[in-house]
Design a protein around this motif. Structure first.
Motif, PDB file in Angstrom:
ATOM      1  N   GLU A 233       0.708  -1.186  -0.055  1.00 33.12           N
ATOM      2  CA  GLU A 233      -0.149   0.014   0.000  1.00 33.12           C
ATOM      3  C   GLU A 233       0.932   1.333  -0.179  1.00 33.12           C
ATOM      4  N   LYS A 234       2.042   1.433   0.839  1.00 31.26           N
ATOM      5  CA  LYS A 234       2.636   2.490   0.786  1.00 31.26           C
ATOM      6  C   LYS A 234       3.326   2.655  -0.367  1.00 31.26           C
ATOM      7  N   CYS A 235       4.032   1.515  -1.248  1.00 31.30           N
ATOM      8  CA  CYS A 235       4.692   1.499  -2.423  1.00 31.30           C
ATOM      9  C   CYS A 235       3.798   2.096  -3.653  1.00 31.30           C
ATOM     10  N   SER A 236       2.372   1.521  -3.354  1.00 34.21           N
ATOM     11  CA  SER A 236       1.185   1.887  -4.309  1.00 34.21           C
ATOM     12  C   SER A 236       1.095   3.482  -4.187  1.00 34.21           C
ATOM     13  N   ARG A 237       0.905   3.864  -3.112  1.00 37.36           N
ATOM     14  CA  ARG A 237       0.856   5.312  -2.772  1.00 37.36           C
ATOM     15  C   ARG A 237       2.028   6.293  -3.449  1.00 37.36           C
ATOM     16  N   GLU A 238       3.110   5.625  -3.197  1.00 35.44           N
ATOM     17  CA  GLU A 238       4.500   6.427  -3.688  1.00 35.44           C
ATOM     18  C   GLU A 238       4.376   6.366  -5.310  1.00 35.44           C
ATOM     19  N   VAL A 239       3.830   5.182  -5.959  1.00 40.64           N
ATOM     20  CA  VAL A 239       3.897   4.992  -7.223  1.00 40.64           C
ATOM     21  C   VAL A 239       2.844   5.757  -7.850  1.00 40.64           C
ATOM     22  N   ASP A 240       1.716   5.902  -7.174  1.00 38.47           N
ATOM     23  CA  ASP A 240       0.595   6.830  -7.796  1.00 38.47           C
ATOM     24  C   ASP A 240       1.247   8.413  -7.807  1.00 38.47           C
ATOM     25  N   VAL A 241       1.773   8.789  -6.404  1.00 40.06           N
ATOM     26  CA  VAL A 241       2.299  10.090  -6.531  1.00 40.06           C
ATOM     27  C   VAL A 241       3.433  10.067  -7.975  1.00 40.06           C
ATOM     28  N   LEU A 242       4.199   9.378  -8.016  1.00 36.56           N
ATOM     29  CA  LEU A 242       5.210   9.331  -9.015  1.00 36.56           C
ATOM     30  C   LEU A 242       4.504   9.603 -10.498  1.00 36.56           C
ATOM     31  N   MET A 243       3.449   8.455 -10.731  1.00 34.70           N
ATOM     32  CA  MET A 243       2.905   8.712 -11.853  1.00 34.70           C
ATOM     33  C   MET A 243       2.185  10.000 -12.295  1.00 34.70           C
ATOM     34  N   ASN A 244       1.644  10.440 -11.106  1.00 32.63           N
ATOM     35  CA  ASN A 244       0.985  11.936 -11.026  1.00 32.63           C
ATOM     36  C   ASN A 244       1.989  13.047 -11.720  1.00 32.63           C
ATOM     37  N   GLU A 245       3.072  12.860 -10.945  1.00 31.15           N
ATOM     38  CA  GLU A 245       4.049  13.770 -11.260  1.00 31.15           C
ATOM     39  C   GLU A 245       4.739  13.686 -12.520  1.00 31.15           C
ATOM     40  N   ILE A 246       4.834  12.609 -13.135  1.00 32.41           N
ATOM     41  CA  ILE A 246       5.032  12.096 -14.537  1.00 32.41           C
ATOM     42  C   ILE A 246       4.097  12.568 -15.548  1.00 32.41           C
ATOM     43  N   ASP A 247       2.981  12.517 -15.212  1.00 36.79           N
ATOM     44  CA  ASP A 247       1.693  13.159 -16.265  1.00 36.79           C
ATOM     45  C   ASP A 247       1.727  14.564 -16.135  1.00 36.79           C
ATOM     46  N   SER A 248       2.072  15.066 -15.180  1.00 33.62           N
ATOM     47  CA  SER A 248       1.875  16.614 -15.060  1.00 33.62           C
ATOM     48  C   SER A 248       3.452  17.053 -15.914  1.00 33.62           C
ATOM     49  N   ASP A 249       4.362  16.335 -15.727  1.00 36.54           N
ATOM     50  CA  ASP A 249       5.559  16.911 -16.518  1.00 36.54           C
ATOM     51  C   ASP A 249       5.302  16.484 -18.073  1.00 36.54           C
ATOM     52  N   LEU A 250       4.758  15.311 -18.354  1.00 36.98           N
ATOM     53  CA  LEU A 250       4.238  15.136 -19.918  1.00 36.98           C
ATOM     54  C   LEU A 250       3.438  16.366 -20.305  1.00 36.98           C
ATOM     55  N   GLU A 251       2.740  16.493 -19.631  1.00 38.48           N
ATOM     56  CA  GLU A 251       1.351  17.665 -20.041  1.00 38.48           C
ATOM     57  C   GLU A 251       2.524  19.017 -20.181  1.00 38.48           C
ATOM     58  N   TYR A 252       3.087  19.213 -19.318  1.00 35.28           N
ATOM     59  CA  TYR A 252       3.732  20.465 -19.145  1.00 35.28           C
ATOM     60  C   TYR A 252       4.851  20.716 -20.844  1.00 35.28           C
ATOM     61  N   SER A 253       5.447  19.549 -20.872  1.00 31.88           N
ATOM     62  CA  SER A 253       6.344  19.266 -21.874  1.00 31.88           C
ATOM     63  C   SER A 253       5.634  19.277 -23.431  1.00 31.88           C
ATOM     64  N   ARG A 254       4.342  18.605 -23.405  1.00 33.57           N
ATOM     65  CA  ARG A 254       3.410  18.710 -24.586  1.00 33.57           C
ATOM     66  C   ARG A 254       3.056  20.161 -25.033  1.00 33.57           C
ATOM     67  N   ARG A 255       2.798  20.843 -23.733  1.00 30.06           N
ATOM     68  CA  ARG A 255       2.268  22.165 -24.100  1.00 30.06           C
ATOM     69  C   ARG A 255       3.534  23.194 -24.697  1.00 30.06           C
ATOM     70  N   ILE A 256       4.786  22.774 -24.156  1.00 35.74           N
ATOM     71  CA  ILE A 256       5.874  23.394 -24.765  1.00 35.74           C
ATOM     72  C   ILE A 256       6.267  23.212 -26.214  1.00 35.74           C
ATOM     73  N   LEU A 257       6.081  21.968 -26.391  1.00 40.27           N
ATOM     74  CA  LEU A 257       6.120  21.587 -27.652  1.00 40.27           C
ATOM     75  C   LEU A 257       5.180  22.079 -28.554  1.00 40.27           C
ATOM     76  N   ARG A 258       4.104  22.161 -28.201  1.00 41.12           N
ATOM     77  CA  ARG A 258       3.237  22.647 -29.025  1.00 41.12           C
ATOM     78  C   ARG A 258       3.357  24.276 -29.462  1.00 41.12           C
ATOM     79  N   SER A 259       3.649  24.769 -28.427  1.00 38.11           N
ATOM     80  CA  SER A 259       3.885  26.271 -28.765  1.00 38.11           C
ATOM     81  C   SER A 259       5.212  26.265 -29.584  1.00 38.11           C
ATOM     82  N   LEU A 260       6.327  25.582 -29.325  1.00 34.80           N
ATOM     83  CA  LEU A 260       7.244  25.544 -30.295  1.00 34.80           C
ATOM     84  C   LEU A 260       6.916  25.114 -31.732  1.00 34.80           C
ATOM     85  N   GLU A 261       6.191  24.190 -31.839  1.00 35.21           N
ATOM     86  CA  GLU A 261       5.710  23.828 -33.177  1.00 35.21           C
ATOM     87  C   GLU A 261       4.810  25.132 -33.909  1.00 35.21           C
TER      88      GLU A 261
END
Length: 348
Positions: A233-261
């Motif tokens: 349970e502790k690891c799953s919580r940590e994994v969920d937090v990590l995946m949320n951070e990865i998703d937010s980073d990907l969304e931010y990078s996609r926005r940057i790429l769109r603006s660059l395009e």
């Protein structure tokens, strides 16, 4: 006693003997106490001071050396004989007891464990209350004995009915109470230590009996599964937090790429050729409001014109209104449905 009476009768002192016996009986049964106010007024100041001192000793005796005070005789011996006792008609009261005699009486009482048992009058344990040892070796609460004497109207032991007893203040009940309290504390502490040691021993050494061994391993297995589930349970919580951070980073990078395009597209577009293409198409009306755009090649100051990358022309106000009303984030040209970038017409 009968011989003494016969001697007094022979001497002819029968009236004197009768008066002496009458005085002794009246004093014994408190017949002279029919006037309490007079008796109170006849008390001297010294006697009152002695009584108050005795009360203070009884009340404050437990404060000396902790809960155990100094043993004292409560009522000092008074050598006041009645007329019958002086004449020898009746026996004189016993003399005051010595310290050795009090020790023997106390040992006799302790052998019977009178102080360990409750008071015979109130049936309550002595604890830290002041207790009285009588010359007949019986023990009572000091308050209970005074109440008994007051209600009975005579001075006699509640157990053996001995009259004219001597009393002494003792603290055996407090000693026994302290010993019992210390024993209980030691027993509780030892029990706690033994239980803790037994738990540690059982945690390391399984029992030899099959049933107990089975329950022991079942308990250990349940503990291991609980630990595993908790860690998962502790690891799953940590994994969920990590995946949320990865998703937010990907969304931010996609926005940057769109603006660059978009910026790259804007840099790659040849707006002069687009403008020439729009002039060649000879568009005279806005496709949105269907009003005149003005003369070709000239921009109107009242209603500026927007040039799209697809070479279509619109009023700037009409295009902004279209973009605000459009629910799609990626805007498309109202005419050719292609994504666009815009600039003011004519291009400078």
């Amino acid at each position: 006693m009968t011989a003494r009476r016969n001697d007094h009768r022979q001497k002819g002192s029968l009236p004197v003997s009768a008066a002496a016996l009458q005085q002794h009986l009246a004093k014994k049964f408190s017949l002279e106490a029919s006037k309490p106010n007079l008796n109170r007024s006849n008390k001297s100041l010294k006697e009152r001071a002695k009584q108050s001192k005795q009360k203070d000793v009884v009340k404050k005796g437990n404060a000396e050396s902790g809960y155990i005070g100094v043993e004292k005789v409560l009522e000092p011996f008074r050598n006041r004989l009645s007329l019958a006792q002086r004449l020898g008609i009746l026996d004189a009261p016993e003399s005051p007891l010595s310290e050795d005699e009090w020790k023997n009486i106390k040992l006799k009482s302790n052998d019977r464990q009178d102080s360990a048992n409750p008071c015979a009058i109130c049936q309550e344990p002595f604890a830290f209350e002041a207790q009285v040892l009588l010359s007949c070796s019986h023990v009572f609460h000091h308050v209970c004995l005074k109440s008994f004497e007051k209600l009975s109207g005579k001075k006699s032991c509640p157990m053996c009915r001995k009259q004219e007893y001597q009393s002494r203040l003792i603290f055996e009940g407090a000693k026994i109470h302290l010993d019992r309290a210390a024993t209980r504390l030691q027993a509780c502490w030892r029990g706690y230590v033994v239980r803790r040691m037994y738990k540690r021993f059982r945690a390391m050494n399984p029992p030899k009996d099959k049933r107990l061994r089975k329950t022991f391993y079942e308990a250990e297995l349940s503990k291991l599964t609980d630990k595993f589930l908790h860690s998962v349970e502790k690891c799953s919580r940590e994994v969920d937090v990590l995946m949320n951070e990865i998703d937010s980073d990907l969304e931010y990078s996609r926005r940057i790429l769109r603006s660059l395009e978009i910026n790259q597209k804007e840099l790659q577009i040849d707006w002069e050729s687009v403008q020439a293409k729009a002039l060649h198409m000879d568009l005279r009306e806005c496709p949105i409001c269907l009003t005149s755009l003005g003369e070709p090649g000239k921009a109107l100051k009242e209603r500026p014109i927007a040039l799209l990358s697809c070479a279509h022309l619109f009023h700037d106000v009409c295009l902004q209104t279209y973009e605000e009303c459009n629910l799609v984030t990626k805007h498309q040209c109202p005419v050719c449905r292609s994504s666009y970038t815009k600039k003011k017409f004519p291009v400078t």
